[in-house]
Scaffold this motif. Structure first.
Motif, short mmCIF file in Angstrom:
data_model
loop_
_atom_site.label_atom_id
_atom_site.label_comp_id
_atom_site.label_asym_id
_atom_site.label_seq_id
_atom_site.Cartn_x
_atom_site.Cartn_y
_atom_site.Cartn_z
N LEU A 20 0.81 -1.20 0.00
CA LEU A 20 0.00 0.00 0.00
C LEU A 20 0.85 1.26 0.00
CD1 LEU A 20 -2.69 -1.11 2.60
CD2 LEU A 20 -2.70 -1.37 0.11
N ASP A 21 1.98 1.10 -0.61
CA ASP A 21 2.88 2.25 -0.71
C ASP A 21 2.14 3.41 -1.37
OD1 ASP A 21 5.09 3.80 -0.64
OD2 ASP A 21 5.99 2.92 -2.44
N PRO A 22 1.93 4.55 -0.71
CA PRO A 22 1.09 5.64 -1.21
C PRO A 22 1.35 6.06 -2.63
CG PRO A 22 1.72 6.04 1.05
CD PRO A 22 2.49 4.85 0.63
N PRO A 23 2.61 6.16 -3.09
CA PRO A 23 2.80 6.62 -4.47
C PRO A 23 2.17 5.69 -5.51
CG PRO A 23 4.81 6.85 -3.22
CD PRO A 23 3.88 6.06 -2.38
N HIS A 24 2.06 4.41 -5.17
CA HIS A 24 1.54 3.45 -6.16
C HIS A 24 0.10 3.06 -5.90
CE1 HIS A 24 5.63 2.97 -7.60
NE2 HIS A 24 6.02 2.80 -6.33
N GLU A 25 -0.47 3.48 -4.79
CA GLU A 25 -1.80 3.03 -4.42
C GLU A 25 -2.88 3.35 -5.44
OE1 GLU A 25 -4.98 1.41 -2.41
OE2 GLU A 25 -2.82 1.10 -2.20
N PRO A 26 -3.03 4.54 -5.94
CA PRO A 26 -4.11 4.83 -6.90
C PRO A 26 -4.01 3.99 -8.16
CG PRO A 26 -3.24 6.84 -5.97
CD PRO A 26 -2.29 5.76 -5.58
N SER A 27 -2.83 3.93 -8.73
CA SER A 27 -2.69 3.17 -9.98
C SER A 27 -2.87 1.68 -9.74
CB SER A 27 -1.31 3.45 -10.61
OG SER A 27 -0.28 3.09 -9.71
N LEU A 28 -2.38 1.21 -8.61
CA LEU A 28 -2.52 -0.21 -8.32
C LEU A 28 -3.99 -0.57 -8.10
CD1 LEU A 28 -1.12 -2.90 -7.80
CD2 LEU A 28 -0.85 -2.24 -5.40
N GLN A 29 -4.70 0.28 -7.37
CA GLN A 29 -6.11 0.01 -7.13
C GLN A 29 -6.90 0.05 -8.44
OE1 GLN A 29 -7.49 -0.86 -4.08
NE2 GLN A 29 -9.17 -1.42 -5.48
N PHE A 30 -6.54 1.00 -9.29
CA PHE A 30 -7.20 1.09 -10.60
C PHE A 30 -6.97 -0.20 -11.41
CE2 PHE A 30 -7.10 2.20 -15.11
CZ PHE A 30 -8.39 2.69 -15.28
N LEU A 31 -5.71 -0.67 -11.35
CA LEU A 31 -5.39 -1.91 -12.07
C LEU A 31 -6.21 -3.07 -11.52
CD1 LEU A 31 -3.66 -3.54 -14.06
CD2 LEU A 31 -1.92 -3.73 -12.26
N TYR A 32 -6.30 -3.20 -10.22
CA TYR A 32 -7.07 -4.29 -9.62
C TYR A 32 -8.54 -4.20 -9.99
CZ TYR A 32 -3.73 -6.75 -6.64
OH TYR A 32 -2.72 -7.55 -6.17
N ASP A 33 -9.07 -2.97 -10.04
CA ASP A 33 -10.50 -2.81 -10.29
C ASP A 33 -10.88 -3.06 -11.75
OD1 ASP A 33 -10.89 -2.23 -7.64
OD2 ASP A 33 -10.88 -0.04 -7.92
N THR A 34 -9.97 -2.77 -12.65
CA THR A 34 -10.31 -2.83 -14.09
C THR A 34 -9.73 -4.05 -14.81
OG1 THR A 34 -8.38 -1.45 -14.63
CG2 THR A 34 -10.49 -0.33 -14.20
N ALA A 35 -8.84 -4.77 -14.18
CA ALA A 35 -8.20 -5.91 -14.86
C ALA A 35 -9.24 -6.98 -15.20
CB ALA A 35 -7.10 -6.50 -13.98
N PRO A 36 -9.18 -7.54 -16.41
CA PRO A 36 -10.14 -8.58 -16.79
C PRO A 36 -9.77 -9.95 -16.25
CG PRO A 36 -8.67 -8.15 -18.62
CD PRO A 36 -8.28 -7.16 -17.53
N ILE A 37 -8.71 -10.02 -15.45
CA ILE A 37 -8.28 -11.29 -14.87
C ILE A 37 -8.27 -11.14 -13.36
CG2 ILE A 37 -6.89 -11.89 -16.88
CD1 ILE A 37 -4.41 -11.02 -15.34
N GLY A 38 -8.13 -12.27 -12.66
CA GLY A 38 -8.07 -12.24 -11.22
C GLY A 38 -6.69 -11.84 -10.73
N LEU A 39 -6.63 -10.95 -9.75
CA LEU A 39 -5.34 -10.50 -9.19
C LEU A 39 -5.40 -10.58 -7.66
CD1 LEU A 39 -4.75 -7.28 -11.34
CD2 LEU A 39 -3.62 -9.51 -11.62
N ALA A 40 -4.26 -10.93 -7.06
CA ALA A 40 -4.16 -10.97 -5.60
C ALA A 40 -2.71 -10.76 -5.20
CB ALA A 40 -4.69 -12.29 -5.06
N TYR A 41 -2.57 -10.31 -3.97
CA TYR A 41 -1.23 -10.16 -3.39
C TYR A 41 -1.25 -10.89 -2.06
CZ TYR A 41 2.94 -8.01 -1.36
OH TYR A 41 4.15 -7.81 -0.77
N LEU A 42 -0.34 -11.90 -1.91
CA LEU A 42 -0.27 -12.73 -0.72
C LEU A 42 0.97 -12.40 0.09
CD1 LEU A 42 -1.16 -16.28 -2.15
CD2 LEU A 42 -2.70 -14.63 -1.08
N SER A 43 0.82 -12.43 1.40
CA SER A 43 2.00 -12.34 2.28
C SER A 43 2.70 -13.68 2.26
CB SER A 43 1.55 -11.98 3.69
OG SER A 43 0.76 -13.03 4.22
N LEU A 44 3.86 -13.73 2.89
CA LEU A 44 4.61 -14.98 2.87
C LEU A 44 3.95 -16.05 3.72
CD1 LEU A 44 8.31 -13.70 2.90
CD2 LEU A 44 6.82 -14.21 0.98
N ASP A 45 3.05 -15.68 4.62
CA ASP A 45 2.31 -16.70 5.35
C ASP A 45 0.95 -16.96 4.68
OD1 ASP A 45 1.10 -14.34 5.94
OD2 ASP A 45 0.88 -14.73 8.08
#
Length: 461
Positions: A20-45
């Motif tokens: 959730l690094d602030p400089p990338h948050e808007p673009s990343l959220q936009f990518l997640y919302d508009t991507a035609p495929i499934g996206l996720a980010y997992l922690s190491l656990d």
């Protein structure tokens, strides 16, 4: 245990900070919302730190229901596989791609499939702090693949079950597909058939020049020819090779079929044989009819008498032919012939007509000629002999000498009126003493004994 939890919390907080690094948050959220495929980010656990709506369709849990929860909590069926993938990425530092995942949405009745890609997420120091997941649904593609496989299996089953030899080749005649029947028939091993011309595979006895011309001109090829199989034997086949045209109109490939016509050829030959045999037998039968008609003329006093005598003799001849037709002209048992010829005179009756002998099959010539002889004997016995009185008896017996291959028949009358030799030779005498012995290459004797007529006849079996 507390140290492990603290470490896990640090990693979690670090992962969240990076994700959730602030400089990338808007673009990343936009990518997640508009991507035609499934996206996720997992922690190491294996906790979900970010996920979009498309990916939640795998398990049907909302975005909010995923965040902060582990894969094992959300999709326990996939937990072992996901944890192993994350562990591999941490160990190797390399992405893991092309992993297929299957499942059903809540309420769905069909299996759905996704293909997933797993890439490590690194901090500014290059340390892996999480895993990015991308999932693309391939359900329709999998369904299409399964439908294609089912269609191919059905086609293969059909192609292998039909009795024809079938193959397909490219434009120059090199085979690239063939059915199981052709593989079993050809002398070449199945592994060597592809890439060969069908002339080398099936070794026909002719037609090479015509096939070469068809390849050149693109015209269909059709010919009856003998093909040589694995056993070295040649068998007749009807061969058809048709061109399959491509989008440009030229021949793109060839489809060849070979139909075994051996049985058809045998039937044609048998029909021809039957036709020739029928013609031959018809001529013989007409000759017999003409002879009967001519000989009957000399015995009759008027047209009515002639008609009556001729009708009886032709009926006897017809009875012989009925027996032969019943048995497909292969032959008739002697006992059946006797029963048929004696039927108009009361039939076989052990009190008046006694028969005895082994089972013997007579060929067509024997049936026709012996039938006429038996008819004349029975007619004479009913008019003048044993069958003309209630006390008379006829005994008919026969034997088979298997070593000499000869049949001996004896007709013996007794108990009837006194017998005297005829003053002139009639048609019956001619049939019994001349026509039958000559036709069957046999020898007979006709005796007019005081107790009754006795006729013996022996001929080759």
């Amino acid at each position: 245990m507390s140290n492990n939890l603290a470490h896990t919390g640090d990693v979690y907080r670090k992962s969240v900070t990076v994700a959730l690094d602030p400089p990338h948050e808007p673009s990343l959220q936009f990518l997640y919302d508009t991507a035609p495929i499934g996206l996720a980010y997992l922690s190491l656990d294996c906790r979900y730190l970010r996920i979009n709506q498309h990916l939640t369709e795998i398990c049907g849990i909302s975005v909010e229901g995923h965040l902060g929860h582990t894969v094992r909590e959300c999709v326990p069926a996939l937990a072992d596989a996901v944890e192993a993938i994350v562990h591999t990425i941490v160990e190797t530092g390399e992405p893991v791609t092309g992993i297929e995942v299957a499942g059903q949405n809540p309420g769905d009745t069909i299996d759905r499939s996704w293909i997933t890609y797993w890439h490590p997420m690194r901090d500014p120091n290059g340390e892996i702090v999480g895993v990015n997941v991308a999932a693309m649904e391939i359900t329709r593609r999998k369904q299409a693949e399964m439908a294609l496989q089912a269609s191919e299996q059905q086609f293969r089953t059909l192609a292998d079950s039909i009795p024809q030899l079938v193959w397909m080749s490219d434009a120059d005649g090199s085979i690239f597909w063939f059915n199981g029947q052709l593989a079993e028939f050809s002398a070449l091993p199945a592994g060597e058939i592809a890439g060969q011309d069908w002339f080398k595979v099936l070794r026909p006895d002719k037609g090479c020049g015509q096939w070469t011309q068809s390849v050149t001109t693109g015209e269909r090829f059709e010919m009856e020819m003998a093909l040589r199989g694995r056993d070295g034997q040649e068998r007749p086949y009807l061969t058809r090779v048709v061109p399959l045209h491509g989008p440009g109109g030229g021949v793109d490939r060839w489809l060849g079929t070979h139909i075994d016509i051996g049985e058809l050829k045998r039937r044609e030959e048998h029909i021809q044989f039957i036709a020739e045999e029928l013609s031959h037998r018809s001529k013989n039968l007409l000759s017999v009819v003409i002879a009967i008609a001519r000989q009957t003329v000399g015995q009759t006093v008027d047209i009515a008498d002639y008609h009556a005598r001729l009708a009886l003799r032709l009926t006897a001849l017809a009875q012989c032919n009925d027996l032969l037709v019943r048995d497909n002209w292969f032959g008739t048992p002697l006992l059946d012939l006797l029963a048929g010829q004696l039927k108009p005179f009361g039939g076989i009756d052990q009190e008046r007509v006694e028969v005895a002998g082994p089972r013997i099959m007579l060929n067509a010539a024997a049936v026709q000629h012996l039938g006429l002889a038996l008819h004349e004997l029975a007619t004479n016995a009913s008019k003048y002999g044993a069958l003309s009185s209630d006390a008379g008896r006829v005994t008919i017996d026969w034997t088979l000498d298997e070593e000499a291959r000869r049949i001996r028949i004896c007709w013996h009358e007794s108990g009837g009126p006194a017998v005297a030799a005829p003053q002139r030779q009639g048609f019956g005498s001619i049939v019994i003493e001349q026509i039958v012995p000559r036709a069957l290459k046999g020898k007979g004797t006709m005796e007019y004994l005081p107790e009754g007529v006795r006729w013996t006849f022996a001929f080759p079996a």
